[in-house]
Design a protein around this motif. Structure first.
Motif, PDB file in Angstrom:
ATOM      1  N   UNK A   1      17.248  41.080 126.466  1.00 51.56           N
ATOM      2  CA  UNK A   1      17.316  42.541 126.618  1.00 51.56           C
ATOM      3  C   UNK A   1      16.895  43.316 125.365  1.00 51.56           C
ATOM      4  N   UNK A   2      16.822  42.629 124.227  1.00 46.62           N
ATOM      5  CA  UNK A   2      16.461  43.320 122.992  1.00 46.62           C
ATOM      6  C   UNK A   2      14.967  43.564 122.838  1.00 46.62           C
ATOM      7  N   UNK A   3      14.125  42.872 123.634  1.00 49.16           N
ATOM      8  CA  UNK A   3      12.689  43.023 123.408  1.00 49.16           C
ATOM      9  C   UNK A   3      12.211  44.387 123.894  1.00 49.16           C
ATOM     10  N   UNK A   4      11.290  44.974 123.123  1.00 48.56           N
ATOM     11  CA  UNK A   4      10.800  46.317 123.397  1.00 48.56           C
ATOM     12  C   UNK A   4       9.285  46.317 123.522  1.00 48.56           C
ATOM     13  N   UNK A   5       8.788  47.026 124.514  1.00 51.20           N
ATOM     14  CA  UNK A   5       7.345  47.173 124.713  1.00 51.20           C
ATOM     15  C   UNK A   5       6.701  47.759 123.457  1.00 51.20           C
ATOM     16  N   UNK A   6       5.566  47.210 123.059  1.00 54.07           N
ATOM     17  CA  UNK A   6       4.860  47.709 121.882  1.00 54.07           C
ATOM     18  C   UNK A   6       4.321  49.118 122.136  1.00 54.07           C
ATOM     19  N   UNK A   7       4.201  49.891 121.078  1.00 54.20           N
ATOM     20  CA  UNK A   7       3.741  51.276 121.237  1.00 54.20           C
ATOM     21  C   UNK A   7       2.306  51.349 121.758  1.00 54.20           C
ATOM     22  N   UNK A   8       1.497  50.328 121.484  1.00 56.09           N
ATOM     23  CA  UNK A   8       0.109  50.372 121.930  1.00 56.09           C
ATOM     24  C   UNK A   8      -0.096  49.717 123.290  1.00 56.09           C
ATOM     25  N   UNK A   9       0.993  49.280 123.928  1.00 57.35           N
ATOM     26  CA  UNK A   9       0.838  48.556 125.189  1.00 57.35           C
ATOM     27  C   UNK A   9       0.174  49.409 126.271  1.00 57.35           C
ATOM     28  N   UNK A  10       0.414  50.707 126.237  1.00 56.32           N
ATOM     29  CA  UNK A  10      -0.154  51.596 127.252  1.00 56.32           C
ATOM     30  C   UNK A  10      -1.679  51.675 127.168  1.00 56.32           C
ATOM     31  N   UNK A  11      -2.229  51.252 126.027  1.00 53.23           N
ATOM     32  CA  UNK A  11      -3.680  51.305 125.836  1.00 53.23           C
ATOM     33  C   UNK A  11      -4.350  49.953 126.113  1.00 53.23           C
ATOM     34  N   UNK A  12      -3.603  49.038 126.723  1.00 48.25           N
ATOM     35  CA  UNK A  12      -4.115  47.697 126.993  1.00 48.25           C
ATOM     36  C   UNK A  12      -4.617  47.568 128.428  1.00 48.25           C
ATOM     37  N   UNK A  13      -5.531  46.613 128.611  1.00 49.59           N
ATOM     38  CA  UNK A  13      -6.079  46.343 129.935  1.00 49.59           C
ATOM     39  C   UNK A  13      -5.711  44.958 130.435  1.00 49.59           C
ATOM     40  N   UNK A  14      -5.850  43.941 129.576  1.00 48.49           N
ATOM     41  CA  UNK A  14      -5.765  42.561 130.065  1.00 48.49           C
ATOM     42  C   UNK A  14      -4.449  41.860 129.764  1.00 48.49           C
ATOM     43  N   UNK A  15      -3.694  42.331 128.753  1.00 54.63           N
ATOM     44  CA  UNK A  15      -2.431  41.666 128.402  1.00 54.63           C
ATOM     45  C   UNK A  15      -1.316  42.688 128.245  1.00 54.63           C
ATOM     46  N   UNK A  16      -0.111  42.202 127.934  1.00 54.29           N
ATOM     47  CA  UNK A  16       1.075  43.063 127.790  1.00 54.29           C
ATOM     48  C   UNK A  16       1.777  42.624 126.509  1.00 54.29           C
ATOM     49  N   UNK A  17       2.164  43.585 125.681  1.00 55.56           N
ATOM     50  CA  UNK A  17       2.739  43.210 124.387  1.00 55.56           C
ATOM     51  C   UNK A  17       4.114  43.810 124.154  1.00 55.56           C
ATOM     52  N   UNK A  18       4.889  43.054 123.382  1.00 54.88           N
ATOM     53  CA  UNK A  18       6.173  43.561 122.892  1.00 54.88           C
ATOM     54  C   UNK A  18       6.349  43.090 121.454  1.00 54.88           C
ATOM     55  N   UNK A  19       7.194  43.784 120.731  1.00 59.94           N
ATOM     56  CA  UNK A  19       7.335  43.556 119.292  1.00 59.94           C
ATOM     57  C   UNK A  19       7.924  42.173 119.007  1.00 59.94           C
ATOM     58  N   UNK A  20       7.373  41.523 117.975  1.00 62.75           N
ATOM     59  CA  UNK A  20       7.820  40.183 117.610  1.00 62.75           C
ATOM     60  C   UNK A  20       8.997  40.226 116.626  1.00 62.75           C
ATOM     61  N   UNK A  21       9.187  41.351 115.955  1.00 61.22           N
ATOM     62  CA  UNK A  21      10.220  41.473 114.915  1.00 61.22           C
ATOM     63  C   UNK A  21      11.598  41.114 115.462  1.00 61.22           C
ATOM     64  N   UNK A  22      12.321  40.276 114.718  1.00 58.58           N
ATOM     65  CA  UNK A  22      13.684  39.904 115.069  1.00 58.58           C
ATOM     66  C   UNK A  22      13.809  38.688 115.966  1.00 58.58           C
ATOM     67  N   UNK A  23      12.683  38.162 116.449  1.00 51.73           N
ATOM     68  CA  UNK A  23      12.741  36.989 117.327  1.00 51.73           C
ATOM     69  C   UNK A  23      12.648  35.702 116.509  1.00 51.73           C
ATOM     70  N   UNK A  24      13.571  34.771 116.780  1.00 49.91           N
ATOM     71  CA  UNK A  24      13.565  33.478 116.101  1.00 49.91           C
ATOM     72  C   UNK A  24      12.535  32.546 116.729  1.00 49.91           C
ATOM     73  N   UNK A  25      12.225  31.462 116.022  1.00 50.01           N
ATOM     74  CA  UNK A  25      11.244  30.508 116.522  1.00 50.01           C
ATOM     75  C   UNK A  25      11.683  29.892 117.846  1.00 50.01           C
ATOM     76  N   UNK A  26      12.956  29.551 117.988  1.00 49.92           N
ATOM     77  CA  UNK A  26      13.417  28.963 119.243  1.00 49.92           C
ATOM     78  C   UNK A  26      13.323  29.972 120.388  1.00 49.92           C
ATOM     79  N   UNK A  27      13.543  31.252 120.088  1.00 54.27           N
ATOM     80  CA  UNK A  27      13.422  32.289 121.118  1.00 54.27           C
ATOM     81  C   UNK A  27      11.965  32.461 121.544  1.00 54.27           C
ATOM     82  N   UNK A  28      11.048  32.386 120.590  1.00 51.45           N
ATOM     83  CA  UNK A  28       9.625  32.474 120.910  1.00 51.45           C
ATOM     84  C   UNK A  28       9.196  31.309 121.801  1.00 51.45           C
ATOM     85  N   UNK A  29       9.733  30.127 121.518  1.00 47.64           N
ATOM     86  CA  UNK A  29       9.417  28.964 122.343  1.00 47.64           C
ATOM     87  C   UNK A  29       9.956  29.131 123.765  1.00 47.64           C
ATOM     88  N   UNK A  30      11.148  29.712 123.882  1.00 50.02           N
ATOM     89  CA  UNK A  30      11.725  29.972 125.211  1.00 50.02           C
ATOM     90  C   UNK A  30      10.898  30.997 125.968  1.00 50.02           C
TER      91      UNK A  30
END
Length: 265
Positions: free
Chosen positions: A123-152
């Motif tokens: 629930x802590x992940x937040x859509x990136x500010x530039x996501x609205x300007x994207x066409x092919x992918x979807x982004x959210x901020x990586x800050x605060x995420x641990x390596x094990x969380x990224x793997x999950x």
């Protein structure tokens, strides 16, 4: 640290190899920037490379909207955005979609649904500010995420039929086959066929640059020093590494290439 010691320093590459380089395909954030900004030294390096007829092609995970404006202002030979999703040719031409998407609105809705599913577990992940300007992918901020969380997150995206990667800035939900190397190889084949693999050097610093370090396609690749933070997570590692980090590392590479041209002449 032992894995770092096995990587040759940029100073170990031969002048002959460097003097062959005619195209630099480079990541942007953390590779051209320093602390998120372009420096005078970086802009001067780009101008010096252009003057020597060494083309620079940006290969970034940044959004189509962001890259469209920025690449037109820089002395570069075009840009690939969204980790291989789109190509912006030089001269403000219309972008080329590299990832086939039959229905863009439906594609964006599927990405949004996937992100909402990830938020139920993170629930802590937040859509990136530039996501609205994207066409092919979807982004959210990586800050605060641990390596094990990224793997999950990677595993969950794969379960839902999507690919996943991340940089020092953002996490990307993307089509499974969309990556920087795939997009770059397509652009080279269709728009820049005059360059052989020996004339190209690829440059990066993050996990989303990993495919640019695949020596089956790019035998000469360089990681700027801050890539050391991610080495243990990379399947493919750069052939060489700079002494300096971020934009200074790119300037170091630029200097070596320009010096090799002077020596060969």
């Amino acid at each position: 640290m032992s894995r770092h010691l096995s990587l040759p320093a940029l100073s170990e590459i031969s002048s002959a190899s460097l003097s062959n380089i005619r195209l630099i395909a480079t990541d942007m954030d953390g590779t051209l920037t320093r602390g998120g900004k372009f420096t005078f030294a970086l802009l001067q390096a780009l101008e010096d490379l252009a003057a020597a007829d060494i083309k620079v092609l940006i290969v970034t995970g940044r959004s189509a909207g962001w890259v469209s404006g920025l690449s037109s202002l820089m002395p570069v030979a075009g840009a690939i955005a969204e980790n291989g999703g789109l190509y912006f040719p030089p001269g403000n031409q219309k972008p080329v979609v590299l990832t086939p998407i039959p229905d863009l609105a439906q594609h964006r809705q599927h990405l949004a649904t996937t992100f909402e599913n990830l938020q139920t577990k993170f629930p802590q992940i937040q859509e990136s500010t530039d996501n609205r300007f994207r066409l092919t992918d979807w982004t959210f901020d990586v800050a605060g995420l641990r390596q094990d969380e990224l793997q999950t997150l990677d595993h969950l995206c794969q379960q839902m039929g999507w690919g996943f990667t991340y940089s020092n800035v953002q996490c990307h939900i993307k089509p499974q086959d969309q990556e920087k190397a795939v997009g770059l190889l397509q652009v080279l084949r269709e728009y820049l066929p005059q360059y052989s693999t020996e004339q190209i050097v690829t440059v990066g610093d993050s996990p989303n640059d990993e495919s640019l370090f695949d020596r089956r396609y790019f035998p000469v690749s360089v990681g700027v020093a801050n890539v050391l933070e991610y080495l243990n997570q990379l399947k493919y590692q750069p052939a060489y590494i700079t002494t300096a980090a971020e934009g200074e590392g790119f300037c170091e590479l630029s200097s070596y290439i320009l010096q090799s041209l002077h020596i060969s002449s």
